[in-house]
Design an enzyme around this catalytic site. Structure first.
Site, PDB file in Angstrom:
ATOM      1  N   TYR A   1       0.807  -1.225   0.000  1.00  0.00           N
ATOM      2  CA  TYR A   1       0.000   0.000   0.000  1.00  0.00           C
ATOM      3  C   TYR A   1       0.840   1.274   0.000  1.00  0.00           C
ATOM      4  CZ  TYR A   1      -3.292   3.518   1.423  1.00  0.00           C
ATOM      5  OH  TYR A   1      -4.053   4.649   1.471  1.00  0.00           O
TER       6      TYR A   1
ATOM      7  N   TRP B   1       1.266   5.744  -1.454  1.00  0.00           N
ATOM      8  CA  TRP B   1       1.058   6.835  -2.415  1.00  0.00           C
ATOM      9  C   TRP B   1       2.232   6.998  -3.380  1.00  0.00           C
ATOM     10  CZ3 TRP B   1      -2.366  11.225  -3.056  1.00  0.00           C
ATOM     11  CH2 TRP B   1      -3.625  11.022  -2.459  1.00  0.00           C
TER      12      TRP B   1
HETATM   13  N1  LIG Z   1      -1.292   8.139  12.497  1.00  0.00           N
HETATM   14  C1  LIG Z   1      -1.729   8.224  11.226  1.00  0.00           C
HETATM   15  N2  LIG Z   1      -1.249   7.369  10.311  1.00  0.00           N
HETATM   16  C2  LIG Z   1      -1.698   7.448   9.034  1.00  0.00           C
HETATM   17  C3  LIG Z   1      -2.680   8.401   8.657  1.00  0.00           C
HETATM   18  C4  LIG Z   1      -3.175   9.280   9.657  1.00  0.00           C
HETATM   19  O1  LIG Z   1      -4.051  10.128   9.392  1.00  0.00           O
HETATM   20  N3  LIG Z   1      -2.663   9.178  10.927  1.00  0.00           N
HETATM   21  N4  LIG Z   1      -3.141   8.429   7.363  1.00  0.00           N
HETATM   22  C5  LIG Z   1      -3.092   7.184   6.611  1.00  0.00           C
HETATM   23  C6  LIG Z   1      -3.373   7.418   5.200  1.00  0.00           C
HETATM   24  S1  LIG Z   1      -4.894   8.109   4.836  1.00  0.00           S
HETATM   25  C7  LIG Z   1      -2.535   7.048   4.218  1.00  0.00           C
HETATM   26  S2  LIG Z   1      -3.075   7.213   2.593  1.00  0.00           S
HETATM   27  C8  LIG Z   1      -1.223   6.453   4.499  1.00  0.00           C
HETATM   28  C9  LIG Z   1      -0.139   6.912   3.535  1.00  0.00           C
HETATM   29  O2  LIG Z   1       0.954   6.069   3.595  1.00  0.00           O
HETATM   30  P1  LIG Z   1       1.986   5.975   2.389  1.00  0.00           P
HETATM   31  O3  LIG Z   1       1.302   6.189   1.100  1.00  0.00           O
HETATM   32  O4  LIG Z   1       2.767   4.734   2.559  1.00  0.00           O
HETATM   33  O5  LIG Z   1       2.892   7.246   2.653  1.00  0.00           O
HETATM   34  P2  LIG Z   1       3.879   8.012   1.695  1.00  0.00           P
HETATM   35  O6  LIG Z   1       4.764   8.776   2.585  1.00  0.00           O
HETATM   36  O7  LIG Z   1       3.122   8.795   0.686  1.00  0.00           O
HETATM   37  O8  LIG Z   1       4.708   6.841   1.007  1.00  0.00           O
HETATM   38  C10 LIG Z   1       4.830   6.665  -0.360  1.00  0.00           C
HETATM   39  C11 LIG Z   1       6.196   6.103  -0.652  1.00  0.00           C
HETATM   40  O9  LIG Z   1       6.288   5.822  -2.048  1.00  0.00           O
HETATM   41  C12 LIG Z   1       7.523   6.296  -2.543  1.00  0.00           C
HETATM   42  N5  LIG Z   1       7.366   6.580  -3.973  1.00  0.00           N
HETATM   43  C13 LIG Z   1       6.808   7.678  -4.545  1.00  0.00           C
HETATM   44  N6  LIG Z   1       6.829   7.567  -5.867  1.00  0.00           N
HETATM   45  C14 LIG Z   1       7.386   6.377  -6.162  1.00  0.00           C
HETATM   46  C15 LIG Z   1       7.647   5.698  -7.394  1.00  0.00           C
HETATM   47  O10 LIG Z   1       7.370   6.190  -8.469  1.00  0.00           O
HETATM   48  N7  LIG Z   1       8.219   4.463  -7.304  1.00  0.00           N
HETATM   49  C16 LIG Z   1       8.544   3.887  -6.127  1.00  0.00           C
HETATM   50  N8  LIG Z   1       9.073   2.671  -6.138  1.00  0.00           N
HETATM   51  N9  LIG Z   1       8.305   4.525  -4.945  1.00  0.00           N
HETATM   52  C17 LIG Z   1       7.738   5.745  -4.975  1.00  0.00           C
HETATM   53  C18 LIG Z   1       7.809   7.530  -1.719  1.00  0.00           C
HETATM   54  O11 LIG Z   1       9.181   7.875  -1.754  1.00  0.00           O
HETATM   55  C19 LIG Z   1       7.323   7.089  -0.327  1.00  0.00           C
HETATM   56  O12 LIG Z   1       8.333   6.470   0.402  1.00  0.00           O
HETATM   57  O13 LIG Z   1      -0.826   6.797   5.829  1.00  0.00           O
HETATM   58  C20 LIG Z   1      -1.785   6.393   6.782  1.00  0.00           C
HETATM   59  N10 LIG Z   1      -1.217   6.563   8.112  1.00  0.00           N
HETATM   60  N1  LIG Z   2      -1.358  18.479   2.537  1.00  0.00           N
HETATM   61  C1  LIG Z   2      -1.783  17.211   2.497  1.00  0.00           C
HETATM   62  N2  LIG Z   2      -2.979  16.926   1.943  1.00  0.00           N
HETATM   63  C2  LIG Z   2      -3.426  15.644   1.914  1.00  0.00           C
HETATM   64  C3  LIG Z   2      -2.643  14.576   2.412  1.00  0.00           C
HETATM   65  C4  LIG Z   2      -1.378  14.898   2.997  1.00  0.00           C
HETATM   66  O1  LIG Z   2      -0.642  14.011   3.480  1.00  0.00           O
HETATM   67  N3  LIG Z   2      -0.989  16.223   3.018  1.00  0.00           N
HETATM   68  N4  LIG Z   2      -3.109  13.287   2.342  1.00  0.00           N
HETATM   69  C5  LIG Z   2      -4.212  12.978   1.439  1.00  0.00           C
HETATM   70  C6  LIG Z   2      -4.855  11.720   1.868  1.00  0.00           C
HETATM   71  S1  LIG Z   2      -4.044  10.250   1.519  1.00  0.00           S
HETATM   72  C7  LIG Z   2      -6.032  11.661   2.497  1.00  0.00           C
HETATM   73  S2  LIG Z   2      -6.693  10.135   2.920  1.00  0.00           S
HETATM   74  C8  LIG Z   2      -6.773  12.881   2.835  1.00  0.00           C
HETATM   75  C9  LIG Z   2      -7.177  12.834   4.301  1.00  0.00           C
HETATM   76  O2  LIG Z   2      -8.266  13.633   4.561  1.00  0.00           O
HETATM   77  P1  LIG Z   2      -8.879  13.607   6.039  1.00  0.00           P
HETATM   78  O3  LIG Z   2      -8.861  12.252   6.572  1.00  0.00           O
HETATM   79  O4  LIG Z   2     -10.182  14.315   6.029  1.00  0.00           O
HETATM   80  O5  LIG Z   2      -7.777  14.504   6.785  1.00  0.00           O
HETATM   81  P2  LIG Z   2      -7.241  14.497   8.298  1.00  0.00           P
HETATM   82  O6  LIG Z   2      -6.246  15.595   8.328  1.00  0.00           O
HETATM   83  O7  LIG Z   2      -6.798  13.162   8.739  1.00  0.00           O
HETATM   84  O8  LIG Z   2      -8.484  14.854   9.185  1.00  0.00           O
HETATM   85  C10 LIG Z   2      -9.331  15.955   8.914  1.00  0.00           C
HETATM   86  C11 LIG Z   2      -9.724  16.667  10.188  1.00  0.00           C
HETATM   87  O9  LIG Z   2     -10.318  15.745  11.088  1.00  0.00           O
HETATM   88  C12 LIG Z   2     -10.019  16.180  12.397  1.00  0.00           C
HETATM   89  N5  LIG Z   2     -10.329  15.119  13.348  1.00  0.00           N
HETATM   90  C13 LIG Z   2      -9.552  14.108  13.783  1.00  0.00           C
HETATM   91  N6  LIG Z   2     -10.235  13.340  14.664  1.00  0.00           N
HETATM   92  C14 LIG Z   2     -11.469  13.879  14.781  1.00  0.00           C
HETATM   93  C15 LIG Z   2     -12.655  13.559  15.523  1.00  0.00           C
HETATM   94  O10 LIG Z   2     -12.713  12.581  16.252  1.00  0.00           O
HETATM   95  N7  LIG Z   2     -13.739  14.349  15.333  1.00  0.00           N
HETATM   96  C16 LIG Z   2     -13.729  15.437  14.526  1.00  0.00           C
HETATM   97  N8  LIG Z   2     -14.838  16.153  14.416  1.00  0.00           N
HETATM   98  N9  LIG Z   2     -12.631  15.776  13.841  1.00  0.00           N
HETATM   99  C17 LIG Z   2     -11.530  15.009  13.954  1.00  0.00           C
HETATM  100  C18 LIG Z   2      -8.580  16.623  12.304  1.00  0.00           C
HETATM  101  O11 LIG Z   2      -8.246  17.491  13.361  1.00  0.00           O
HETATM  102  C19 LIG Z   2      -8.549  17.305  10.944  1.00  0.00           C
HETATM  103  O12 LIG Z   2      -8.763  18.693  11.057  1.00  0.00           O
HETATM  104  O13 LIG Z   2      -5.967  14.048   2.666  1.00  0.00           O
HETATM  105  C20 LIG Z   2      -5.251  14.083   1.438  1.00  0.00           C
HETATM  106  N10 LIG Z   2      -4.624  15.384   1.360  1.00  0.00           N
HETATM  107 MO   LIG Z   3      -5.060   8.533   2.545  1.00  0.00          MO
END
Ligand SMILES: Nc1nc2c(c(=O)[nH]1)N[C@H]1C(S)=C(S)[C@@H](COP(=O)(O)OP(=O)(O)OC[C@H]3O[C@@H](n4cnc5c(=O)[nH]c(N)nc54)[C@H](O)[C@@H]3O)O[C@H]1N2
Ligand SMILES: Nc1nc2c(c(=O)[nH]1)N[C@H]1C(S)=C(S)[C@@H](COP(=O)(O)OP(=O)(O)OC[C@H]3O[C@@H](n4cnc5c(=O)[nH]c(N)nc54)[C@H](O)[C@@H]3O)O[C@H]1N2
Ligand SMILES: [Mo]
Length: 832
Positions: A144, A146
């Site tokens: 999994y 990005w």
């Molecule tokens: N505590 C906490 N944990 C979370 C979250 C949270 O809200 N709180 N959010 C979760 C969510 S929503 C998500 S989506 C995940 C994200 O988790 P990840 O998607 O695993 O996070 P990234 O840091 O985007 O990692 C992408 C990796 O792919 C590599 N990469 C980019 N482009 C390429 C390419 O072209 N080729 C190869 N081989 N590698 C490449 C980058 O260098 C990077 O190391 O994290 C989750 N974890």
């Molecule tokens: N700049 C930037 N943009 C991103 C990403 C990134 O890594 N960086 N990641 C992308 C990805 S993979 C995803 S999945 C989306 C994620 O999009 P979301 O999941 O919507 O984003 P989060 O920042 O995890 O959370 C949104 C809000 O929820 C609030 N929150 C947390 N817990 C609670 C709760 O229990 N109740 C309420 N009411 N609020 C709560 C947080 O404080 C935050 O303001 O964003 C995408 N966009």
């Molecule tokens: Mo995500």
């Protein structure tokens, strides 16, 4: 153009992005050996400047980006960062003993650089061995993450394609973003409401009276798209701000954090305790009924099970508790008066509930969106212009009117049960969606819920619940990760390190020495998306974008496609040909474009030839007028019999018989308030760990990506990821703004830099996910990876999803501040 770019950059600042677009002021002639080259990223399209074959800077691609954001600067910065992987590398102990090496040395051993020939053989031999001894399902290729936006070089679809050809593998289902919402909403609304089209912004600007932004931070998270962001959403948020003044639209934000969006819109903000919104929404429903403003007609006609749910609200069933405002106030920390007031407002105004995804990354995370749909049903405006709910406004420019460009259909070829929809028609993982040819056509790969990977490795053959079914965990012996960073993204990093010791082999294919790469046995260096040609599209379908190679590959990095080709050649010509069909990357790029053009021509869209497209850098699709008028669920509202929802009853299921039948004690027949495993209302647990940590998405990175650039200096405190704390909590601990603190609970500990601010609710602390993990000998993360603190327990037996909150304690860090290791090259032994 320069001035325009500057104005846009300045506007982006106002929208909560930053003002770092300095290179936009510099003419490309001054900097570049060639005209700026169009390419793209999750942060938007970019135009790359080149000097001596090196990527030198970016200009905004203003033609196809409505609101360029400064994160694109990080794309340049990361290209030559000292964390780049230069050559294929093997952990010393693994080179000596192979899969029988001492796995506890992962992350500690020295590295040995090897040639690509050696690397291809090493990887292929291990894949063959595991396949032969245990079968394909012992290889975890769910991988999994990005990865970048190019469709040819999609490292995950390609990984699946390769593993399928050589004998199958274990993949994943669902994703960390939307795990709980994707599992629960099909039961409730008949479709995955995390991915459904939401009511178009122009409809909202015209009709909505109250916009509720609940657990979402769209001004931050819209910087990013899963495809390429075109950032039109920022135009609409600016218009929303204008309409707040002109038309008196009221915007209410509900969040434990006064976030970027609240700040930009100057909204009415309600601080809520984390993971307690469900109780608050129930009380709003109750008080609406009490005031006679709940829409009983809507509930009767369009929903199923409201009687039982109302009995539950009234305390006539189950727990016998009346779910009124007084009850909820004690749980969620919002005053009784505020809750009653919200009931009054929602019951009398055209209200749009914009739900984010943050709140569903929590214990019982399924309940949040189930309850929000239920609340929308009580309000009764679902299907009316500007009313109802939408769970996609915060990301990938959701709500912006979009065309149905002729480029979606090949998505069906994406890697089957794994939700790796490519940004553009891409190479399919042959065999999951059965192909017509080859012996791999009938492979049936096991898919486990993505966030259950540690449980799976720890419990082979165990039967577990998942979404009203049972699944059996396979035995996993090796993992191959490409384009994701599990040692950042998964909860409970220390548990992950321990659990991965059970794997014979762990391979990571990435561009950088991430925490995951450092914990691997074999590391394969990939080029970045700016070091290769590819093709992609904007998330909203408005543009197909040519990704021109801007710079030469760094050292010996190879394109993902070439890496898999090299491994497959070790298997034989048949396997290699099955994978590549003998085509070059440019052949695939042309094929994808021409497949799209064929459809475009059939629809008389007049798309240019491939050559014209490639020279210009993009194709634009017109947005049809009706896309501006789109109202979610309008058809269902008009005729619920003919346009029935995809649920068993054909209606919104406030009560799901199917879920009831599964008889889970952590996900019941209708939305239910259940105390989460860690929350502020737990008198016992809060004695030791009194603070509730929330971990939203970072403003100056994409998860862990770009943390290895100067962008991290914008936010860090003494070189540590910041943690926000309320002044009262800081005072009680004798802490001051700028202190380095230790955050800890029973799972782990990390340093952080303290920001004392009233922008977070008292009792809550906020630290962004994605800071690189940098453990010292005692397991203390020196830098600030939040996931050392987050529990691995699933949301419930239904979604089996991931959590992102935890109870913690914080104290001042005494002693000498340790220096970081994670942003330098790891230690190398002699060359192999
Ligand atoms: N505590 C906490 N944990 C979370 C979250 C949270 O809200 N709180 N959010 C979760 C969510 S929503 C998500 S989506 C995940 C994200 O988790 P990840 O998607 O695993 O996070 P990234 O840091 O985007 O990692 C992408 C990796 O792919 C590599 N990469 C980019 N482009 C390429 C390419 O072209 N080729 C190869 N081989 N590698 C490449 C980058 O260098 C990077 O190391 O994290 C989750 N974890
Ligand atoms: N700049 C930037 N943009 C991103 C990403 C990134 O890594 N960086 N990641 C992308 C990805 S993979 C995803 S999945 C989306 C994620 O999009 P979301 O999941 O919507 O984003 P989060 O920042 O995890 O959370 C949104 C809000 O929820 C609030 N929150 C947390 N817990 C609670 C709760 O229990 N109740 C309420 N009411 N609020 C709560 C947080 O404080 C935050 O303001 O964003 C995408 N966009
Ligand atoms: Mo995500």
């Amino acid at each position: 153009m320069q001035r325009r770019d500057f104005l846009k950059a300045a506007a982006a600042t106002a929208a909560g992005a930053s003002s770092l677009n300095a290179t936009s002021l510099i003419s490309d002639n001054l900097m570049s050996d060639t005209p700026a080259k169009m390419s793209a990223s999750h942060f938007g399209a970019i135009k790359g400047l080149v000097k001596n074959g090196k990527f030198e800077g970016v200009l905004d691609a203003s033609e196809i980006d409505f609101y360029p954001v400064s994160l694109t600067q990080g794309v340049v910065a990361r290209t030559y960062d000292q964390t780049r992987i230069a050559r294929p590398s093997v952990r010393k102990g693994y080179l000596e003993k192979g899969y029988q090496s001492d796995k506890s040395m992962r992350g500690k051993d020295e590295w040995v650089e090897i040639s690509w020939e050696q690397a291809f053989k090493l990887v292929a031999d291990e894949l063959k061995r595991v396949n032969k001894e245990y079968g394909g399902s012992a290889i975890y290729g769910g991988s999994y993450g990005w990865y970048s936006v190019g469709s040819v070089n999609n490292p995950q679809t390609l990984l699946g394609r390769m593993l399928n050809i050589i004998g199958g593998y274990t993949t994943r289902t669902l994703n960390y973003s939307q795990h709980a919402i994707s599992a629960i909403t099909p039961h409730v609304a008949g479709s995955d409401e995390g991915n459904s089209l939401v009511t178009a912004w122009p409809v909202i600007l015209k009709n909505t009276e109250v916009v509720v932004i609940w657990g979402a931070d769209p001004i931050n998270t819209n910087q990013i798209a899963w495809g390429v962001a075109d950032h039109e959403s920022y135009i609409y948020f600016r218009k929303l701000k204008e309409q707040m003044k002109k038309r008196g639209i009221k915007v209410i934000t509900i969040d434990p954090v006064y976030n970027n969006t609240a700040n930009y819109l100057n909204s009415e903000h309600i601080f809520v305790n984390p993971t307690t919104d469900v109780a608050m929404m129930m009380a709003i429903c109750y008080e609406m009924m009490n005031a006679g403003v709940a829409d009983e007609k809507f509930l009767k006609k369009y929903t199923s099970g409201s009687e039982q749910f109302i009995a539950y609200l009234k305390g006539e069933s189950e727990d016998k508790v009346v779910k009124n405002a007084a009850w909820a106030a004690k749980i969620c920390g919002v005053s009784e008066a505020d809750i009653i007031n919200l009931a009054k407002i929602f019951g009398s105004k055209r209200t749009m509930l914009m739900g984010g995804w943050g709140p569903q990354r929590a214990h019982h995370g399924e309940q949040f969106h189930w309850m929000m749909i239920t609340l929308a049903a009580f309000i009764g405006q679902i299907g009316l212009p500007g009313g109802g709910y939408g769970f996609g406004y915060h990301y990938s420019d959701g709500g912006c009117p979009s065309p149905a460009a002729p480029n979606g259909s090949a998505l069906a070829l994406a890697s089957g049960s794994a939700t790796t929809s490519t940004a553009f028609p891409g190479l399919g993982a042959i065999g999951i969606v059965p192909s017509t040819e080859g012996e791999w056509k009938n492979r049936s790969n096991i898919a486990i819920p993505v966030s259950r990977i540690l449980d799976c490795i720890n419990n082979p053959d165990k039967e577990v619940d998942f979404n009203c079914k049972k699944i059996t965990y396979p035995t996993i012996k090796m993992a191959y990760w490409a384009g994701g960073n599990p040692f950042h993204h998964a909860p409970d990093t220390n548990l992950m390190a321990k659990t991965f010791e059970k794997l014979d082999t762990f391979i990571v294919q990435d561009c950088f020495w991430t925490a995951s790469a450092r914990m691997a046995d074999i590391v394969l260096p990939a080029t970045t998306e700016q070091e290769r040609d590819d093709i992609t599209k904007s998330h909203t379908n408005k543009f197909i974008i040519a990704m021109h190679k801007i710079a030469e590959p760094y050292e010996q990095a190879k394109n993902d496609y070439q890496i898999y080709c090299g491994i497959l050649k070790e298997f034989g010509d048949k396997e290699y040909m099955a994978f590549s069909e003998g085509k070059s990357e440019m052949d695939w790029i042309k094929q994808f474009y021409n497949a799209s053009k064929k459809k475009g021509d059939d629809a008389k869209l007049g798309m240019p030839s491939f050559e014209e497209f490639w020279a210009k850098g993009y194709v634009e699709f017109k947005v049809p007028p009706h896309a501006h008028e789109y109202v979610t669920m309008a058809e269902y509202r008009k005729n619920p019999i003919i346009n029935r929802l995809g649920t068993p009853s054909g209606k919104f299921e406030i009560l799901s018989k199917k879920i009831a039948k599964a008889a889970y004690d952590d996900c019941k027949a209708h939305p239910t308030w259940m105390e989460p495993m860690e929350w502020l209302g737990d008198v016992e647990k809060t004695k030791k760990y009194p603070l509730n940590l929330v971990t939203p998405h970072p403003k100056y990175r994409l998860h862990s990506q770009l943390n290895n650039t100067w962008l991290r200096n914008i936010e860090e405190v003494q070189g540590r990821e910041p943690v926000w704390m309320h002044p009262d909590d800081a005072k009680a601990r004798g802490l001051e703004n700028g202190d380095v603190v230790r955050i800890f609970n029973d799972r782990g500990q990390t340093l952080a830099g303290l920001i004392v601010t009233k922008n977070v609710k008292q009792g809550v602390v906020r630290m962004q996910e994605g800071s690189w993990w940098d453990p010292d000998k005692n397991g203390l993360c020196r830098h600030g990876n939040v996931n050392v603190l987050i529990p691995n327990e699933p949301t419930s037996s239904l979604a089996m999803g991931n959590q992102a909150t935890a109870l913690v304690q914080i104290e001042k860090f005494e002693g000498e501040l340790p220096s970081l290791e994670v942003f330098s090259q790891p230690k190398f032994a002699k060359k192999g």
